[in-house]
Design a protein around this motif. Sequence first.
Motif, short mmCIF file in Angstrom:
data_model
loop_
_atom_site.label_atom_id
_atom_site.label_comp_id
_atom_site.label_asym_id
_atom_site.label_seq_id
_atom_site.Cartn_x
_atom_site.Cartn_y
_atom_site.Cartn_z
N GLN A 139 -5.05 -2.11 -0.01
CA GLN A 139 -3.64 -1.76 0.13
C GLN A 139 -2.90 -2.79 0.98
O GLN A 139 -1.76 -3.16 0.67
N LYS B 30 -2.18 -5.84 -1.02
CA LYS B 30 -1.00 -5.65 -1.87
C LYS B 30 0.28 -5.88 -1.06
O LYS B 30 1.23 -6.52 -1.55
N ASN C 255 0.41 -6.89 -11.66
CA ASN C 255 0.98 -7.54 -10.47
C ASN C 255 0.59 -9.02 -10.41
O ASN C 255 1.43 -9.88 -10.08
N SER D 128 -2.98 -11.23 -4.69
CA SER D 128 -3.14 -10.36 -5.86
C SER D 128 -4.50 -10.57 -6.52
O SER D 128 -5.11 -9.62 -7.04
N THR E 186 3.17 -8.79 -1.69
CA THR E 186 4.60 -8.51 -1.85
C THR E 186 5.43 -9.30 -0.84
O THR E 186 6.45 -9.90 -1.20
N ALA F 260 -3.14 -3.82 -11.02
CA ALA F 260 -3.44 -5.07 -10.32
C ALA F 260 -3.29 -6.26 -11.25
O ALA F 260 -2.78 -7.32 -10.84
N VAL G 100 -7.02 -8.51 -4.65
CA VAL G 100 -6.96 -7.09 -5.01
C VAL G 100 -7.74 -6.85 -6.30
O VAL G 100 -8.58 -5.94 -6.38
#
Length: 214
Positions: A150, A153, A196, A172, A157, A193, A175
């Motif tokens: 988390q 992520k 993203n 990313s 961002t 994922a 993840v």
Amino acid sequence: MAGLQQLLADIEPALGPFSDLALSTRNSLGCLQGEAGDAEGAVDALEQLVADVESVLGPGHMSTATYRSNLAHWRGRVGDTAGAVEDLEELLADVEPVLGPDDVFVISLRAGLVTWYRHGDDPSSALAASERALASLLKVPGPDHPETRQWWKTVATLRGEIGNTAGAVAASEQVLASLLKVPEPDHMPIYVARNNLAYWREKDRNSIAHQSTD
């Protein structure tokens, strides 16, 4: 809330106003006030609680630290983003030297700072706090823990928000690689994922193409 108010009225004469139970009850009452829609009342109640506890236990005591953290939260909820940030930064400076940078409570303070930095349109500070929390979680509980994913992520961002699309891609990728290690994984998080990652790769390609034409 009336039950807690009655409990406090019974506790303070019997145990004293600075007993652990009396202080924790005041903290619960302040937070419940906020949850009931009176965030300003929560700030007032918790400000008084923190002032009282600091005078007896000092600013770095864990009980004081917990109440200071709650006060910062409700300051942010009433719209005082700068006050919430200032409270959490001061609290972090008090407790991190004692607890260490990898302590769970310290990481929770960084999470709060990320929230209020973002509300205050300060993605660079939010990213720095996120990357520091991530560095701690990579040690324990480790790179493949859901909480660590988390934070990856969040880092992706925030890197993207400040224009570091290559860094967003790298985060990313972490993840997705972690999710692919899970035995019998839930495929929906993997699809998310992958989506993203594809998004940040496209943004990164566009950024590189734009730079090449300048």
